[in-house]
Design a protein around this motif. Structure first.
Motif, PDB file in Angstrom:
ATOM      1  N   HIS A 458    -114.306  37.758 -80.946  1.00  0.00           N
ATOM      2  CA  HIS A 458    -112.957  38.465 -80.948  1.00  0.00           C
ATOM      3  C   HIS A 458    -112.962  40.113 -81.534  1.00  0.00           C
ATOM      4  N   PHE A 459    -113.792  39.672 -82.693  1.00  0.00           N
ATOM      5  CA  PHE A 459    -114.774  40.633 -83.586  1.00  0.00           C
ATOM      6  C   PHE A 459    -114.586  42.305 -82.917  1.00  0.00           C
ATOM      7  N   PHE A 460    -116.674  41.119 -82.786  1.00  0.00           N
ATOM      8  CA  PHE A 460    -117.187  42.274 -82.408  1.00  0.00           C
ATOM      9  C   PHE A 460    -116.560  42.671 -80.966  1.00  0.00           C
ATOM     10  N   ALA A 461    -115.984  41.907 -79.836  1.00  0.00           N
ATOM     11  CA  ALA A 461    -115.141  42.377 -79.004  1.00  0.00           C
ATOM     12  C   ALA A 461    -114.037  43.667 -78.878  1.00  0.00           C
ATOM     13  N   VAL A 462    -113.749  43.247 -79.891  1.00  0.00           N
ATOM     14  CA  VAL A 462    -113.190  44.480 -80.346  1.00  0.00           C
ATOM     15  C   VAL A 462    -114.049  46.184 -80.840  1.00  0.00           C
ATOM     16  N   ALA A 463    -114.750  45.720 -81.649  1.00  0.00           N
ATOM     17  CA  ALA A 463    -115.861  46.403 -81.568  1.00  0.00           C
ATOM     18  C   ALA A 463    -116.740  46.969 -80.555  1.00  0.00           C
ATOM     19  N   ILE A 464    -116.915  46.208 -79.212  1.00  0.00           N
ATOM     20  CA  ILE A 464    -117.668  47.433 -78.206  1.00  0.00           C
ATOM     21  C   ILE A 464    -116.517  47.607 -77.251  1.00  0.00           C
ATOM     22  N   TYR A 465    -115.265  46.915 -77.507  1.00  0.00           N
ATOM     23  CA  TYR A 465    -114.180  48.113 -76.797  1.00  0.00           C
ATOM     24  C   TYR A 465    -113.926  48.708 -77.388  1.00  0.00           C
ATOM     25  N   GLY A 466    -114.215  49.422 -78.481  1.00  0.00           N
ATOM     26  CA  GLY A 466    -113.981  50.774 -79.094  1.00  0.00           C
ATOM     27  C   GLY A 466    -115.203  51.925 -78.797  1.00  0.00           C
ATOM     28  N   VAL A 467    -116.566  51.637 -78.821  1.00  0.00           N
ATOM     29  CA  VAL A 467    -117.707  51.591 -77.977  1.00  0.00           C
ATOM     30  C   VAL A 467    -117.369  52.091 -77.066  1.00  0.00           C
ATOM     31  N   GLY A 468    -117.298  51.354 -75.848  1.00  0.00           N
ATOM     32  CA  GLY A 468    -116.868  51.347 -74.054  1.00  0.00           C
ATOM     33  C   GLY A 468    -116.081  52.131 -74.071  1.00  0.00           C
ATOM     34  N   ARG A 469    -114.645  52.324 -74.988  1.00  0.00           N
ATOM     35  CA  ARG A 469    -113.716  53.780 -75.092  1.00  0.00           C
ATOM     36  C   ARG A 469    -114.613  54.913 -75.177  1.00  0.00           C
ATOM     37  N   LEU A 470    -115.762  55.466 -76.270  1.00  0.00           N
ATOM     38  CA  LEU A 470    -115.558  56.395 -76.183  1.00  0.00           C
ATOM     39  C   LEU A 470    -117.130  57.098 -75.448  1.00  0.00           C
TER      40      LEU A 470
END
Length: 532
Positions: A458-470
């Motif tokens: 979940h922690f890295f899913a948050v990070a990847i989600y953040g990259v996707g938003r960018l």
């Protein structure tokens, strides 16, 4: 599109997690069968003839959450337990007031669930996150549990007194007020403790096993672990009397993602709400000269929801403000014959997620189950070897809660750089998605599903989600660089915490021989509980 990317990543990681967990369960079943065939610890051997008189089997230093719960548990198993507590009057603290559902389940497993009754405790069903006018409601996944399972919030001192009363109700528990000054050691083995009793007299007491759980200010931990205490921040606390006694979302904790750090609100009785303001760093504005009141009024209050702001300012004006340092300390034990370290004396994490009591009660359950398999505590070396597994068996639960507390605090208190701020924004938006994106993290935080693999996923899913938003819908070199920096920031947050917890103990405990020895004993004890 972002949700599909995140969902695919999480599905892949969870598939690996399921495969890992299935292998662990199969191995543990084999261990249990081998133990039965080898005639090791049988359920009948767990029954110890109860004694009321004679020297203690166990001396427990401290009668807080861990000490009181362990005293009751060991006494129920027939041990004579002497508890020495510095002050038996009702404590008055501004933390230790929220017991997560996972902690309540452990309390019930110990037969002490009635300790949350009769103290005006409040049921808690989840959290509400606030950020700049938006909110996300996160509810504990409790559908598969009985109706009494939930979080519980209360005045800390009332809960502690109920635990002490429960322990002292057993005839083979001797609870005494006294200040332990040192351990009694002979040839590297702890034989008991020296203490000053209530009358100021120097007294020695001896027992085959000494359990030290004298809290975050322990003066004995240096003998039993490698202390690495770090003051991360301070909590400034006050109690609000809301007009209707309810928060905007009743029976929920409220987390305001303010700058530079979060503010917490949760009920502690039917009419009172605890407010905790986190002040980052090792220093904070002075309370005595009014600097703190000015900081809270000008910096914090404007960021609070309208429903809470007036009561917050009113309490500041009354002047009843208290503070305490928030400490963090990874568990680094020095196995010592005749002694065990437990509770906040042994392991601390930032109290943002309210996981401390859950870790302590989970540790008590593990230690109780291990000690059930020992008929005689007098073999110090044998007992020490037997208890080696405790430090590994506790890891999956403790390390998950510890890591989540440390990681969330760093995400919610971002560094000044843009990547850290993007990580916090991504975390809030990810949790706002609902479904697995909120249920998974809240299950980790609540202690209902304390799985390290799930935490990292979940922690890295948050990070990847953040990259996707960018990057979506149109990436640019600047946004791509920021995405790389965000991933680097995520790695820099979680890896040091995981490293301090121990990568092997956290993710691959079945590769440690002590874990496998202890797992069979704990499973036997669980079967014994079900039978009896």
């Amino acid at each position: 599109m972002e949700q599909y990317i995140v969902g695919g990543f999480i599905a892949f990681v969870f598939a690996l997690t399921y495969r890992y967990r299935y292998s662990v369960y199969k191995l543990n079943d084999k261990i249990s069968d081998d133990a039965n065939e080898g005639g090791q610890i049988k359920s009948s051997e767990n029954v110890i003839v109860g004694r009321k008189d004679g020297p203690p089997d166990v001396v427990i230093v401290g009668a807080g959450v861990a000490g009181s719960a362990l005293a009751y548990s060991l006494a129920k198993d027939g041990r004579i337990v002497q508890v020495i507590e510095r002050d038996l009057t009702q404590p008055d603290r501004i933390v230790g007031e929220l017991l997560q559902p996972g902690g309540y389940i452990k309390l019930r497993e110990l037969g002490m669930e009635e300790c949350v009754s009769g103290i005006d405790s409040q049921k808690v069903y989840g959290y509400t996150l606030y950020k700049e006018g938006r909110y996300a409601k996160l509810t504990y996944p409790l559908k598969e549990y009985s109706s009494d399972v939930s979080g519980r919030s209360f005045h800390h001192g009332r809960f502690i007194q109920r635990l002490r009363q429960k322990a002292a109700s057993l005839p083979n528990v001797r609870m005494e007020q006294g200040t332990v000054t040192s351990l009694i050691e002979e040839k590297g083995t702890v034989k008991g403790v020296k203490y000053k009793n209530k009358d100021g007299e120097d007294v020695k007491t001896y027992a085959p096993l000494t359990i030290v759980c004298d809290g975050c200010f322990s003066n004995l931990r240096k003998n039993l672990c490698i202390p690495q205490v770090k003051v991360v921040s301070h909590f400034v606390g006050m109690v609000l009397n809301l007009e209707n006694g309810n928060l905007p979302h009743p029976n929920h904790g409220h987390v305001i993602l303010a700058n530079p750090s979060p503010v917490l609100f949760y009920p502690v009785s039917s009419t009172e709400v605890r407010c905790l303001v986190d002040v980052p760093g090792q220093k904070m504005p002075s309370i005595s000269n009014g600097d703190m009141a000015k900081y809270l009024t000008t910096k914090v209050a404007p960021q609070l929801p309208n429903e809470l702001r007036d009561a917050f300012i009113e309490q500041i004006e009354k002047g009843d403000i208290r503070s305490m340092p928030n400490r963090s300390m990874p568990a680094s034990p020095l196995p010592t014959p005749g002694a065990v370290l437990l509770g906040d004396a042994f392991n601390m994490r930032h109290p943002l997620t309210g996981g401390g009591m859950t870790v302590a009660l989970a540790d008590v359950v593990v230690l109780r189950d291990l000690l059930r398999g020992v008929l005689d505590f007098n073999d110090a070396e044998g007992l020490t070897k037997h208890l080696e597994s405790f430090y590994t068996l506790r890891k999956p639960v403790a390390s998950t809660i510890n890591t989540l507390a440390g990681a969330l605090y760093k995400v919610f208190c971002p560094e000044p750089d843009q990547a850290s701020r993007e990580m916090r924004e991504a975390c809030f938006d990810y949790l706002s998605l609902g479904g697995m994106c909120s249920q998974g993290p809240i299950a980790l935080l609540s202690g209902l599903n304390p799985k390290p693999m799930s935490l990292v996923a979940h922690f890295f899913a948050v990070a990847i989600y953040g990259v996707g938003r960018l990057l979506l819908p149109f990436p640019s070199p600047k946004r791509l660089l920021l995405g790389v920096q965000l991933l680097s920031s995520a790695y820099g947050i979680i890896f040091p915490i995981v490293k301090s917890e121990g990568v092997r103990q956290m993710f691959f405990p079945i590769t440690i021989p002590a874990y496998n020895r202890g797992a069979s004993v704990v499973m036997k004890s669980a079967m014994f509980d079900m039978i009896t």
